[in-house]
Design an enzyme around this catalytic site. Structure first.
Site: not given
Ligand code: ATP
Ligand code: MG
Length: 558
Positions: A35, A261, A271
């Site tokens: 995102e 994760r 983020k």
């Molecule tokens: P954040 O909580 O940091 O905003 P998010 O999952 O909301 O992380 P996205 O931009 O939706 O952020 O993530 C893109 C991809 O990265 C998704 O498939 C998510 O599952 C993966 N991802 C995010 N954080 C991690 C992590 N700590 N370890 C492994 N994969 C991750």
């Molecule tokens: Mg997400």
């Protein structure tokens, strides 16, 4: 740690292999779906390495798709930064960059499809009421009073939601699944919300935006993604993911697979929290070298290879765990050990005058750029009467086994002669400000007769040395799990000493350093030339990591 762990089996690879063998899919298509609401962090690096890695291993394709259903929180700068980070890590997405918003027309048509089949309805409950009606883990939910609206009325209301007739929060579109489902995600989840916001891709076309759940799986299906790999928090959403695929005329049926994760100690990987650090000015932007963002780590001196290696080392599992940040340090240290040219740089300069060396005399030593890499050529180190050594390499009252310089003691100047400290010069406050030393000219490349000199220290000619700013970084947080405690704000755990700035003096070659050039400053650590500072015409070196490797030692003991 095997070198080829990237191709070693893990449960996801095994699953894909089985699917291929069973003929469920002919080839492999994965996707990385960020995102665009912030910069990518080390957790995303894991997901990128995994998704692009799987596509590579199976000769398939990996798409980059922005999951852009939240216009208020998303921005073009994040889109640009994310693309740059992925390319920098060394991965190529297949085809054009994709956006979930590319599919808004199709998603809307599918929403109408569900309404026509009496599988979705327009609800008047507001968010708070909806929460009340939803029930709890132990208590079934109650149906909304709007649940039995006719198909015609629902179609009409949905269309009027789309054209902006209603205010935000006034109505929403919900799937009609099961208000008593044990899995709360199936209790009539929201498919569309009204948002009178301008979207970075679609402008003001839409007044309603699809939910993540209604968007993600269908986008996968449209793109022909075969394996939709995501983190464990989506495990409970999988039944919903599959419900949409089963109830819509989608062209393909992707499979969702979850993995744990990445959590890293002394670090936050969210983020939202990283954005707080930026917005509150705790750090100097998203690419501050203390940030666990890919851009920050790049500025700090991490190489793409070191981050990929780290992701290999930690592997892929279903059980959540926290990785020791020293593993990350180990990964970059071993890369730079092999690949960073050497240089001498004095962190806290102390003046040394060689009393038996003529003022005009210069001797230039040619030494290897790297002890094991002929391809890195030679450096030229001029020795002059006045030079700098590190304050830490001198002690007026040394303990036993202090092998560096002390009054009357001897030490070798690295790559040059042995010197003896004959006299100390102090300022009025009693600080040592200069050492008067004599050189033993019979010690170049050989040990002196009849005595042992154990210490070797780095040095820089006063005349030819290059003033540089050195920035030493420590963890941003003082505690291992800064966001573990729900009652304590993670900002309470900030480390006040995460940045130390030094006015250092480096050997002449450092004047030529280009943006992001990396060096081992001998006896000190690994450093990287800061590209922002260079643009402003100044030389700043960010400490990537110190020389000592705590992690690898601990592994050997274990
Ligand atoms: P954040 O909580 O940091 O905003 P998010 O999952 O909301 O992380 P996205 O931009 O939706 O952020 O993530 C893109 C991809 O990265 C998704 O498939 C998510 O599952 C993966 N991802 C995010 N954080 C991690 C992590 N700590 N370890 C492994 N994969 C991750
Ligand atoms: Mg997400």
């Amino acid at each position: 740690m095997s070198q080829d762990s990237a191709s070693a089996p893990n449960f996801i690879r095994n699953q894909i292999r089985e699917d291929l063998d069973a003929g469920h899919s002919a080839s492999v298509v994965t996707r990385f779906p960020p995102e665009p609401n912030g910069f990518l962090h080390i957790g995303h690096a894991k997901s990128i390495c995994l998704n692009f890695g799987l596509a590579e291993q199976f000769g398939g394709a990996c798409h980059l798709r922005f999951d852009d259903t939240n216009p208020e929180k998303e921005e073009q700068v994040y889109i640009d930064a994310i693309k740059q980070d992925i390319e920098w890590l060394g991965f190529d997405w297949a085809g054009e960059v994709r956006f979930a918003s590319d599919y808004f027309d199709q998603l809307y048509a599918w929403a109408q499809h569900l309404v026509r089949n009496d599988k979705a309805y327009v609800d008047d409950l507001n968010a708070e009421q909806m929460r009340e009606y939803r029930g709890t883990l132990t208590e079934a939910g109650r149906p909304s009073p709007c649940r039995d609206r006719s198909v015609e009325e629902n179609l009409d209301l949905l269309e009027r939601m789309r054209t902006g007739e209603f205010a935000e929060g006034e109505k929403s579109l919900r799937a009609k699944i099961d208000m008593a489902a044990p899995n709360i995600n199936l209790r009539d989840p929201v498919l569309y919300r009204i948002r009178h916001a301008t979207h970075h891709q679609t402008g003001d076309t839409w007044k309603i935006y699809p939910s993540y759940d209604f968007t993600h799986g269908q986008s996968d299906a449209i793109e022909g993604v075969t394996h939709s790999v995501c983190t464990l928090e989506f495990e409970d959403h999988r039944p919903l993911y599959e419900w949409f695929l089963a109830n819509l005329p989608v062209p393909t049926t992707p499979r969702q697979i979850e993995f744990a994760r990445l959590n890293l100690n002394y670090t936050v990987t969210s983020k939202r929290k990283l954005k707080l650090l930026v917005d509150q000015g705790v750090v100097d932007g998203w690419d501050d070298p203390r940030m666990p963002t890919i851009a920050g780590m790049r500025r700090r001196g991490y190489t793409p290879a070191s981050l990929r290696k780290f992701c290999d080392m930690i592997g892929v599992a279903r059980a959540a765990s926290t990785v020791d940040i020293h593993m990350l340090y180990h990964a970059i240290r071993s890369d730079l050990e092999d690949n960073a040219p050497r240089a001498m740089c004095v962190m806290k300069p102390l003046k040394v005058v060689l009393t038996n060396w003529d003022a005009e005399r210069e001797e230039v030593f040619e030494v290897p750029g790297h002890p094991a890499r002929d391809d890195m050529g030679v450096r030229r180190l001029p020795l002059t009467r006045t030079l700098w050594i590190d304050q830490d390499d001198f002690m007026e009252h040394p303990p036993k086994k202090f092998f560096r310089l002390s009054p009357g003691g001897e030490v070798r100047l690295r790559n040059a002669y042995i010197i003896r400290c004959d006299e100390i010069v102090k300022d009025e406050a009693g600080n040592v400000v200069e050492l008067q030393c004599s050189v033993d000219l019979d010690t170049l490349g050989k040990n002196p007769e009849g005595r042992k000199v154990k210490g070797v220290i780095h040095w820089v000619s006063e005349q030819y040395g290059v003033p540089v700013e050195v920035r030493n970084y420590d963890n941003l947080f003082q505690v291992e799990a800064p966001d573990k405690d729900r009652d304590v704000d993670f900002l309470e755990h900030l480390n006040a000493d995460s940045l130390e700035v030094l006015n250092a003096i480096g050997e002449p070659a450092l004047a030529e350093a280009g943006a992001e050039d990396r060096f081992q400053f001998e006896r000190v650590g690994y450093f990287c030339a800061d590209r922002h500072a260079l643009e402003d015409g100044s030389l700043v070196f960010n400490r990537t990591v110190s020389l000592k490797d705590g992690w690898s030692k601990a592994q050997k003991k274990a």
